[in-house]
Scaffold this motif. Structure first.
Motif, PDB file in Angstrom:
ATOM      1  N   GLY A  19       0.714  -1.357  -0.088  1.00 18.76           N
ATOM      2  CA  GLY A  19      -0.277  -0.239  -0.197  1.00 18.76           C
ATOM      3  C   GLY A  19       0.714   1.484  -0.007  1.00 18.76           C
ATOM      4  O   GLY A  19       0.290   2.374  -0.204  1.00 18.76           O
ATOM      5  N   ILE A  20       2.381   1.150   0.451  1.00 19.87           N
ATOM      6  CA  ILE A  20       2.918   2.302   0.233  1.00 19.87           C
ATOM      7  C   ILE A  20       3.765   2.190  -1.375  1.00 19.87           C
ATOM      8  O   ILE A  20       3.924   1.717  -1.312  1.00 19.87           O
ATOM      9  N   CYS A  21       3.319   3.608  -1.639  1.00 16.43           N
ATOM     10  CA  CYS A  21       4.648   3.683  -3.016  1.00 16.43           C
ATOM     11  C   CYS A  21       5.642   4.748  -2.668  1.00 16.43           C
ATOM     12  O   CYS A  21       7.299   4.466  -3.590  1.00 16.43           O
ATOM     13  N   SER A  22       5.591   5.028  -2.516  1.00 19.62           N
ATOM     14  CA  SER A  22       7.063   6.190  -1.501  1.00 19.62           C
ATOM     15  C   SER A  22       7.358   6.726   0.131  1.00 19.62           C
ATOM     16  O   SER A  22       6.346   6.845   0.365  1.00 19.62           O
ATOM     17  N   VAL A  23       8.653   6.943   0.602  1.00 20.96           N
ATOM     18  CA  VAL A  23       9.164   7.646   1.773  1.00 20.96           C
ATOM     19  C   VAL A  23       9.878   8.842   1.573  1.00 20.96           C
ATOM     20  O   VAL A  23      10.847   8.862   0.721  1.00 20.96           O
ATOM     21  N   HIS A  24       9.173  10.383   1.975  1.00 21.62           N
ATOM     22  CA  HIS A  24       9.983  11.315   1.906  1.00 21.62           C
ATOM     23  C   HIS A  24      10.103  11.887   2.912  1.00 21.62           C
ATOM     24  O   HIS A  24       9.464  11.880   3.653  1.00 21.62           O
TER      25      HIS A  24
END
Length: 309
Positions: free
Chosen positions: A244-249
Motif C-alpha cells: 500500500g506504500i508507494c514511496s517515503v520522503h
C-alpha cells in the motif's frame, strides 16, 4: 511552574496506540550519583593538599582529575534531576537532553585536564622535580580503594549516557591512582623522578581515549543524529516494501532522549481509505525490526507516476 504546565498537560499525554515511553525519566534514582559525589569531593580535598605537599605530578594529576570527577558527578546529578521534569508549555520534548549536555560538558573539561597534564609532564622531563615517594604511595593507595568503590557503585546504577560519562571519569581516575601508586613506589625505592611525568602521560592518553567515545556519542545525540543502532537507509527501504506504500520522503530518525528513538516522515499511498491498516503495519514493522515506537507520519495520495504496478 504549575500555571505553565497544567493547561498543556493533555497536549503531552500518550494515548492508546502512541509510544509507550514518557518524555522524562521518572525511574532513575540519584542516590548512587549523590554518594559518589560525596566520596569524590571529600577525597579530592585530601589529594589536592597532599599532591602539592609531596610535589608529585602524578598525584597532582590524580587530584585534578578527582576535582573534575566531583564537578562531573555534580553535573550528572543535576542533569538527572532536570531530566525528571515533565514536558511543559515551553519545553514540549521534556528535558531528556540535559543528560547528554552534561556528558558533553564533562568530556570537554576532561580534554582540558589532559592538555594540562601533558604540558606539565613534558616540562618535568626536562626539569625533574623532587617528589616525596612515600607520601604519594600512601595517598594513591587510599585513592585506589575509593575509586574502586566508586566504579562499583556507578556500574551497578542506571545505564545511560550520563552515568557512562561519569563512570569513564572514575575509571580514568582509578588509572590515575594506579599510576600514582607505582610512581610513589619507584621514586621511594630508586629515586628515579622521571617515572612521575612518564606515568602521568600514560594516564592522560588513556583518559583521552575514553573521553573521545563519550564526547562523540553526546555530540551525535545533541546534533540530532540517527541513533547508532538504527540503519536509516534500511528503515526507508523497509517502509517502502510495505503493501500500500508507494514511496517515503522527508524521513527523519533521531533520539528524543538517550535510547528513545523517534521517527517522522511523509508516506505516499494509493488509497487514503487504507491508511489505518497501513499505519498499523508500519508501527508493527518499525517496532519489531528497528526498535522505534515513537512515530509521526503524514499520509499523502501518491501521484499516478509513483504508483506501484
Amino acid at each position: 511552574m504549575q500555571a505553565d504546565t497544567a493547561p498543556s498537560a493533555h497536549l503531552h499525554e500518550h494515548r492508546d496506540g502512541d509510544a509507550h515511553y514518557q518524555h522524562y525519566t521518572v525511574q532513575r534514582s540519584q542516590s548512587v550519583l549523590a554518594w559518589s559525589l560525596a566520596l569524590t569531593l571529600g577525597f579530592a580535598v585530601v589529594e589536592v593538599v597532599t599532591g602539592f605537599m609531596s610535589n608529585s605530578l602524578a598525584l597532582i594529576s590524580d587530584a585534578g582529575h578527582m576535582v573534575t570527577d566531583a564537578a562531573a558527578l555534580g553535573l550528572a546529578l543535576l542533569a538527572q534531576i532536570i531530566a525528571k521534569r515533565p514536558p511543559s508549555a515551553r519545553h514540549s520534548f521534556g528535558f531528556g537532553r540535559a543528560e547528554a549536555l552534561a556528558a558533553f560538558v564533562n568530556s570537554l573539561v576532561l580534554l582540558v585536564l589532559v592538555g594540562w597534564i601533558t604540558y606539565e609532564a613534558i616540562s618535568r622531563f626536562t626539569h625533574p622535580e623532587q617528589v616525596h615517594g612515600a607520601t604519594v604511595f600512601v595517598v594513591a593507595a587510599l585513592g585506589l580503594v575509593i575509586n574502586l568503590v566508586l566504579a562499583w557503585m556507578l556500574s551497578r546504577g542506571d545505564s545511560n549516557m550520563n552515568t557512562r560519562a561519569a563512570l569513564v571519569n572514575v575509571l580514568g581516575d582509578l588509572l590515575g591512582s594506579v599510576a600514582a601508586l607505582v610512581s610513589g613506589a619507584v621514586i621511594y625505592y630508586t629515586g628515579w623522578m622521571q617515572i612521575d611525568p612518564l606515568l602521568s602521560l600514560f594516564v592522560a592518553l588513556l583518559i583521552l581515549k575514553s573521553t573521545a567515545g563519550v564526547l562523540r556519542e553526546s555530540y551525535h545525540f545533541l546534533m540530532g543524529g540517527v541513533p547508532e543502532q538504527i540503519d536509516y537507509l534500511k528503515v526507508g527501504a523497509d517502509l517502502e516494501k510495505l503493501d500500500g506504500i508507494c514511496s517515503v520522503h522527508d524521513l527523519h530518525v533521531w533520539d528524543m532522549s538517550p535510547g528513545q528513538p523517534a521517527l517522522i516522515g511523509h508516506v505516499e499511498i494509493t488509497d487514503l481509505a487504507r491508511w489505518p491498516d497501513i499505519l498499523h503495519n508500519i508501527k508493527a514493522m518499525l517496532l519489531e525490526k528497528h526498535g522505534i515506537d515513537h512515530i509521526t507520519l503524514q499520509a499523502e495520495v501518491a501521484p499516478q507516476s509513483h504508483a506501484k504496478f
